[in-house]
Design an enzyme around this catalytic site. Structure first.
Site, PDB file in Angstrom:
ATOM      1  N   LYS A 320       0.832  -1.217   0.000  1.00 42.70           N
ATOM      2  CA  LYS A 320       0.000   0.000   0.000  1.00 42.70           C
ATOM      3  C   LYS A 320       0.863   1.262   0.000  1.00 42.70           C
ATOM      4  O   LYS A 320       0.790   2.115   0.877  1.00 42.70           O
ATOM      5  CB  LYS A 320      -0.971   0.016   1.184  1.00 42.70           C
ATOM      6  N   PHE A 321       1.677   1.392  -1.037  1.00 42.58           N
ATOM      7  CA  PHE A 321       2.546   2.552  -1.185  1.00 42.58           C
ATOM      8  C   PHE A 321       1.714   3.828  -1.198  1.00 42.58           C
ATOM      9  O   PHE A 321       0.651   3.884  -1.820  1.00 42.58           O
ATOM     10  CB  PHE A 321       3.331   2.463  -2.496  1.00 42.58           C
TER      11      PHE A 321
END
Length: 493
Positions: A320-321
């Site tokens: 989940k950059f």
């Protein structure tokens, strides 16, 4: 059509498909109905070579038809750049039609120098019913300007030619929708079922210039549209995907007959490897949170990759950059995890905008590396009370389907069938559990059947439903079977 330029026309058709100037799915049209194909020629302004080619072919078409006029006028707004280039190449003065008269100054609707009785050629990008051309014709005629012809890039073949002809204007197109479809079919870009489905829709949905259906409102256009993504098989959708890894995953799911993703949220590497080995034959993706692994090592990754190859599943790091492009690029490729070196797929928020895709792609070494990797963009969450709203979802959808980086987007993390329309993307839905409930930390669960048949999930993510089972292998089989059965029932409808 330009018979003398057939090779150039076909090459342009493939290029327009490549840059997402037209796409397949379930799209709401200006006339208020849904369509299985959508044209967005606005994107060509970002591709000067394509803009030049389209304009050159329009000019060649005009010369070939021996159309002469004292002015050219583009239908606002997409056709204005094309009309401008045609004007320059033909050395023909241009007129500009406003969609609404100014409330100040001269309050003109038609800008430019002209006289009553002058002739004008209309330039348009896409025609469905022809209503936009007719609006322009009426405004020009109100100034005494004579209009007899219009050149357009794409004729959707839904009644526009006949509707315009009723008003004394001939329409000439570079492409018809049928030609575009057959060109894609010949090039192996789409299946014959795709061509047949769109042709069936076009035949069923012919439109008058006022938006009513020719022959009366006897047909349900939504029924005629077979391109809602939840109606299509994974094999069909693979051919529509822009991302190479999405194509690979669609085909893997179809051949292995599984749409189960195992969320291996465990803290010991041996436990993850054991789970991957036991459940590997029944999953299409194994999802990790590598930063919770307490004994992470390079050997863990090499062993995990070996299991993925043996059991034929992809690896997804649920990172989940969400940061600026440069930081994301470093997080993806550097540090102790070196995620880009082993994870086929990652997840990312769209909060930073399009730079999130550019940052991730920058970390990869060349186009070939990009083809082996992909991202799922997070548009909806399964936790209660999350702050994602409709505007955020819409913006995430645009990032996933528009622009130069769509080849890197494999899909969307979502919770609803309305999350996106493009069938070339994959919907990944977390929070799957046979006994629907909410845990103490706000995770909301849904059954495999509800997720797939009601909420549009293409892949169901299961974690604790398998990890905490007495027999994890049997649990994986059960979830695999129920998710796959739900999918087969969904497409059978």
């Amino acid at each position: 059509m330009l018979a003398n330029n057939s090779d150039q026309i076909k090459a342009l058709a493939l290029k327009l498909f490549e840059i997402n100037a037209f796409k397949f799915g379930d799209f709401k049209m200006k006339v208020g109905i849904n369509s299985p194909v959508y044209f967005d020629l606005r994107v060509i302004v970002s591709y000067p070579d394509v803009m030049q080619t389209v304009s050159d072919l329009l000019v060649a078409h005009i010369k070939g038809l021996q159309l002469s006029s004292q002015h050219v006028c583009g239908v606002p707004y997409t056709a204005l750049p094309l009309a401008t280039i045609v004007s320059l190449q033909q050395n023909t003065p241009m007129l500009v039609r406003r969609k609404e008269a100014k409330a100040y100054g001269t309050k003109k609707l038609i800008e430019g120098i002209f006289n009553a009785g002058d002739t004008c050629l209309i330039v348009e990008d896409v025609v469905t019913s022809g209503s936009s051309i007719l609006d322009t014709v009426r405004d020009l005629q109100s100034e005494g300007i004579v209009v007899t012809d219009a050149v357009v890039v794409v004729d959707r073949e839904q009644g526009g030619v006949a509707n315009i002809a009723k008003h004394g204007v001939r329409m000439h197109s570079l492409f018809t929708l049928s030609f575009l479809l057959n060109t894609l079919l010949e090039a192996g870009r789409v299946e014959k079922t795709t061509v047949d489905a769109v042709a069936k829709y076009i035949a069923a949905v012919q439109i008058n210039s006022d938006g009513t259906f020719i022959g009366g409102d006897k047909r349900d256009p939504d029924e005629a549209n077979e391109f809602a993504r939840t109606k299509l098989t994974y094999e069909s959708r693979a051919n529509l995907a822009k991302s190479a890894i999405a194509k690979r995953l669609f085909n893997l799911m179809a051949s292995k007959q599984t749409n189960l993703c195992l969320a291996a949220d465990l803290t010991k590497s041996d436990d993850i490897l054991d789970m991957a080995d036991k459940c590997g034959p029944y999953i299409c993706v194994l999802k990790t949170h590598v930063d919770i692994v307490e004994d992470f090592s390079e050997s863990f990754i090499s062993n995990l990759q070996a299991l993925a190859k043996r059991h034929n599943f992809l690896l997804m790091e649920d990172r989940k950059f969400v940061d600026i492009g440069n930081t994301v690029s470093l997080q993806y490729s550097k540090g102790i995890y070196k995620i880009s070196s082993w994870a086929d797929l990652v997840t990312a928020h769209t909060l930073p905008g399009r730079s999130i895709l550019q940052g991730l792609k920058t970390a990869l070494n060349g186009d070939d590396a990009v083809k082996e990797r992909g991202v799922f963009l997070l548009a909806e969450m399964s936790s209660s009370g999350n702050l994602i709203d409709d505007k955020y979802k819409e913006s995430s959808n645009k990032i996933a389907t528009e622009g130069a980086d769509v080849d890197f987007v494999a899909g969307i993390v979502g919770q609803s069938a309305s999350c996106f329309a493009f069938p070339g993307l994959i919907q990944l839905t977390p929070g799957i559990k046979i006994d629907e409930s909410v845990d103490k930390l706000g995770q909301q669960y849904q059954s495999p059947e509800s997720a797939v048949k009601e909420r549009g999930a293409d892949i169901g993510v299961v974690g604790r439903g398998i990890l905490q089972a007495n027999n994890v292998q049997q649990a994986a089989i059960t979830y695999r079977d129920r998710l796959w059965a739900a999918y087969t029932e969904r497409v059978a409808k």
